[in-house]
Write a protein that holds these residues in place. Sequence first.
Motif, PDB file in Angstrom:
ATOM      1  N   ASP A  17      11.812  -3.905 -13.695  1.00 51.35           N
ATOM      2  CA  ASP A  17      12.313  -4.770 -14.908  1.00 51.35           C
ATOM      3  C   ASP A  17      12.908  -4.068 -15.279  1.00 51.35           C
ATOM      4  O   ASP A  17      13.052  -4.168 -16.460  1.00 51.35           O
ATOM      5  N   ALA A  18      13.199  -1.884 -14.666  1.00 48.64           N
ATOM      6  CA  ALA A  18      13.630  -1.152 -15.797  1.00 48.64           C
ATOM      7  C   ALA A  18      14.759  -1.431 -15.768  1.00 48.64           C
ATOM      8  O   ALA A  18      15.541  -1.737 -15.518  1.00 48.64           O
ATOM      9  N   LEU A  19      15.270  -1.026 -16.957  1.00 44.48           N
ATOM     10  CA  LEU A  19      16.161  -0.159 -17.813  1.00 44.48           C
ATOM     11  C   LEU A  19      15.839   1.097 -18.208  1.00 44.48           C
ATOM     12  O   LEU A  19      15.012   1.590 -18.717  1.00 44.48           O
ATOM     13  N   THR A  20      17.472   1.569 -18.163  1.00 40.88           N
ATOM     14  CA  THR A  20      17.861   2.719 -18.355  1.00 40.88           C
ATOM     15  C   THR A  20      18.312   3.443 -19.376  1.00 40.88           C
ATOM     16  O   THR A  20      19.267   2.312 -20.461  1.00 40.88           O
ATOM     17  N   SER A  21      17.553   4.154 -20.083  1.00 40.93           N
ATOM     18  CA  SER A  21      18.226   4.799 -21.841  1.00 40.93           C
ATOM     19  C   SER A  21      18.678   5.735 -21.453  1.00 40.93           C
ATOM     20  O   SER A  21      17.928   7.079 -20.524  1.00 40.93           O
ATOM     21  N   LYS A  22      20.144   6.103 -22.030  1.00 39.67           N
ATOM     22  CA  LYS A  22      20.276   7.997 -21.888  1.00 39.67           C
ATOM     23  C   LYS A  22      21.243   8.080 -23.091  1.00 39.67           C
ATOM     24  O   LYS A  22      21.252   7.984 -24.138  1.00 39.67           O
ATOM     25  N   VAL A  23      20.853   9.939 -22.525  1.00 34.73           N
ATOM     26  CA  VAL A  23      21.588  10.441 -24.547  1.00 34.73           C
ATOM     27  C   VAL A  23      22.319  11.612 -23.607  1.00 34.73           C
ATOM     28  O   VAL A  23      21.991  12.393 -22.909  1.00 34.73           O
ATOM     29  N   GLU A  24      23.211  11.487 -24.229  1.00 35.15           N
ATOM     30  CA  GLU A  24      24.906  12.723 -23.597  1.00 35.15           C
ATOM     31  C   GLU A  24      23.998  14.076 -24.173  1.00 35.15           C
ATOM     32  O   GLU A  24      24.637  14.030 -25.168  1.00 35.15           O
ATOM     33  N   ILE A  25      23.775  14.985 -23.147  1.00 32.61           N
ATOM     34  CA  ILE A  25      23.766  16.277 -24.375  1.00 32.61           C
ATOM     35  C   ILE A  25      24.888  17.420 -23.966  1.00 32.61           C
ATOM     36  O   ILE A  25      25.339  17.604 -22.986  1.00 32.61           O
ATOM     37  N   ARG A  26      24.577  18.301 -25.586  1.00 31.74           N
ATOM     38  CA  ARG A  26      26.193  18.806 -25.381  1.00 31.74           C
ATOM     39  C   ARG A  26      25.364  20.436 -26.303  1.00 31.74           C
ATOM     40  O   ARG A  26      24.688  19.861 -27.036  1.00 31.74           O
ATOM     41  N   GLY A  27      25.375  21.613 -25.228  1.00 33.64           N
ATOM     42  CA  GLY A  27      24.963  22.580 -25.922  1.00 33.64           C
ATOM     43  C   GLY A  27      23.953  22.984 -25.081  1.00 33.64           C
ATOM     44  O   GLY A  27      22.897  21.824 -24.174  1.00 33.64           O
ATOM     45  N   GLY A  28      24.066  24.172 -24.101  1.00 36.52           N
ATOM     46  CA  GLY A  28      22.616  24.067 -23.070  1.00 36.52           C
ATOM     47  C   GLY A  28      23.303  24.674 -21.762  1.00 36.52           C
ATOM     48  O   GLY A  28      23.787  23.370 -21.493  1.00 36.52           O
ATOM     49  N   ASP A  29      22.816  24.878 -21.047  1.00 40.13           N
ATOM     50  CA  ASP A  29      22.847  24.717 -19.445  1.00 40.13           C
ATOM     51  C   ASP A  29      22.152  23.980 -18.876  1.00 40.13           C
ATOM     52  O   ASP A  29      21.329  23.268 -19.456  1.00 40.13           O
ATOM     53  N   ALA A  30      22.802  22.823 -17.810  1.00 41.17           N
ATOM     54  CA  ALA A  30      22.066  21.494 -17.969  1.00 41.17           C
ATOM     55  C   ALA A  30      21.145  21.954 -16.989  1.00 41.17           C
ATOM     56  O   ALA A  30      20.984  23.188 -15.630  1.00 41.17           O
ATOM     57  N   PRO A  31      20.024  21.017 -16.676  1.00 44.52           N
ATOM     58  CA  PRO A  31      18.587  21.351 -15.881  1.00 44.52           C
ATOM     59  C   PRO A  31      18.534  20.977 -14.313  1.00 44.52           C
ATOM     60  O   PRO A  31      20.191  19.861 -14.623  1.00 44.52           O
ATOM     61  N   PRO A  32      18.208  21.008 -14.057  1.00 48.12           N
ATOM     62  CA  PRO A  32      18.287  21.091 -12.345  1.00 48.12           C
ATOM     63  C   PRO A  32      18.366  18.827 -12.512  1.00 48.12           C
ATOM     64  O   PRO A  32      16.949  18.347 -12.596  1.00 48.12           O
ATOM     65  N   LYS A  33      18.473  18.312 -11.494  1.00 47.25           N
ATOM     66  CA  LYS A  33      18.458  16.576 -11.400  1.00 47.25           C
ATOM     67  C   LYS A  33      17.188  16.478 -11.175  1.00 47.25           C
ATOM     68  O   LYS A  33      16.680  16.925 -10.350  1.00 47.25           O
ATOM     69  N   GLY A  34      16.771  15.628 -11.998  1.00 52.04           N
ATOM     70  CA  GLY A  34      15.124  14.973 -12.209  1.00 52.04           C
ATOM     71  C   GLY A  34      14.019  15.905 -12.914  1.00 52.04           C
ATOM     72  O   GLY A  34      13.465  15.906 -12.828  1.00 52.04           O
ATOM     73  N   ALA A  35      14.943  17.077 -13.340  1.00 53.38           N
ATOM     74  CA  ALA A  35      14.041  18.362 -14.199  1.00 53.38           C
ATOM     75  C   ALA A  35      13.133  17.358 -15.473  1.00 53.38           C
ATOM     76  O   ALA A  35      13.980  17.157 -16.664  1.00 53.38           O
ATOM     77  N   TRP A  36      11.954  17.572 -15.890  1.00 56.37           N
ATOM     78  CA  TRP A  36      11.614  16.872 -16.965  1.00 56.37           C
ATOM     79  C   TRP A  36      11.643  17.830 -18.103  1.00 56.37           C
ATOM     80  O   TRP A  36      11.308  19.029 -17.568  1.00 56.37           O
ATOM     81  N   VAL A  37      12.708  17.766 -19.265  1.00 61.22           N
ATOM     82  CA  VAL A  37      12.822  18.345 -20.218  1.00 61.22           C
ATOM     83  C   VAL A  37      11.846  17.785 -21.738  1.00 61.22           C
ATOM     84  O   VAL A  37      12.444  16.788 -21.846  1.00 61.22           O
ATOM     85  N   GLU A  38      11.985  18.817 -22.879  1.00 64.18           N
ATOM     86  CA  GLU A  38      11.664  18.702 -23.704  1.00 64.18           C
ATOM     87  C   GLU A  38      13.458  18.518 -24.684  1.00 64.18           C
ATOM     88  O   GLU A  38      13.690  20.207 -24.575  1.00 64.18           O
ATOM     89  N   VAL A  39      13.974  17.798 -25.691  1.00 71.68           N
ATOM     90  CA  VAL A  39      15.111  18.124 -26.304  1.00 71.68           C
ATOM     91  C   VAL A  39      14.793  18.164 -27.665  1.00 71.68           C
ATOM     92  O   VAL A  39      14.804  16.896 -28.355  1.00 71.68           O
ATOM     93  N   THR A  40      14.996  19.155 -28.377  1.00 75.22           N
ATOM     94  CA  THR A  40      15.032  19.067 -30.332  1.00 75.22           C
ATOM     95  C   THR A  40      16.411  19.084 -30.206  1.00 75.22           C
ATOM     96  O   THR A  40      17.467  20.506 -29.822  1.00 75.22           O
ATOM     97  N   GLY A  41      17.970  18.759 -30.970  1.00 77.82           N
ATOM     98  CA  GLY A  41      18.948  18.407 -31.432  1.00 77.82           C
ATOM     99  C   GLY A  41      18.937  17.612 -32.472  1.00 77.82           C
ATOM    100  O   GLY A  41      17.910  17.079 -33.575  1.00 77.82           O
TER     101      GLY A  41
END
Length: 244
Positions: free
Chosen positions: A187-211
Motif C-alpha cells: 500500500d506504499a504511497l510516494t512523496s516527492k519534493v523537487e530539489i533545486r540547487g546542487g548537483d543531482a545525486p545518483p538514482k536511488g542514493a540516500w541523501v539528507e537535504v537542508t533547504g
Amino acid sequence: MSREVRALLHILVGAAVLHISLFSELYLRYVRRGLRPYLIASGALLVVVGLVGAAVAVRELLRPTDDGHSGHDAHHGHSHGTPRTAWLLLLPVLAIYLLQPQALGAYTAQHSDSTTVRPAAATGGFAPLPATGPVPMRLADFDARAVWDTGGSLKGRQVVLTGFATPAAGAGGWYLTRLTITCCAADALTSKVEIRGGDAPPKGAWVEVTGHWQPDGRTGQDSAVPVLTADRVRGITEPGDPYE
C-alpha cells in the motif's frame, strides 16, 4: 500433498518468518515496525504446527498395521508421491534466505505519482513548528504543509528532509523521494519534493537535504510536488526502516 510435505512447508515458512522478524529487521522491507509481534507469533505458530504434523506423520509411519507391516511399508506401497508443483511453494522461502529482496525504492517511486492527500489537520490549521531551526521533518509531512497549509508555516523556515534521489523530467532535475506505508509495502504511497540547487545525486542514493521551501503556486492538489531550494545535500546510508 502428503502430510510430511505439509509439515515441512509449515516449518520452513515459519522459520523464514522468524528469521526476518525475530532474528533480524528484514521484515521492515515488507511491513511496518508495529506488526513485528504478530509476525513473530505467526512464525512460531507455523513452526509448532509443522512440528506437530511431523510428529504425527512419523507416528503413522512407525505404527504397525493389521497385516504386521509398518506404516512406512504401507505408505511406500500405496503412495503416489507429492505433486511436483507443491515444491514450488518453497521458492518464496528460499528467496527470503538466499536473495533477501530489497525494499521498494527508486524504481517504484519513479513509476508512480506523488500523493499528498489533504490531512485532517488542514481543516483546523497545522501545529506550529519549533521556534528554532533547521527543523527535521518527515518528507510526507513537509509535502502536506507545503501543499495544504494556507497559513504558510513553512515560509522562511529551514528544514531537513531525508530520502532517496529519483530523476525528474528535464536535464539535471531530481526529486527527493520517500515511500510511506500504512500496513505493508503493497500500500506504499510516494512523496516527492523537487530539489533545486546542487548537483543531482545518483538514482536511488540516500541523501539528507537542508533547504528552504520555495512557494510556486502548486498547492491545493493531491498530485502537487512542492519545491525546495537546497542549501546543503549530504549523502547518508540507507536507514534501517526505509519507509515513513
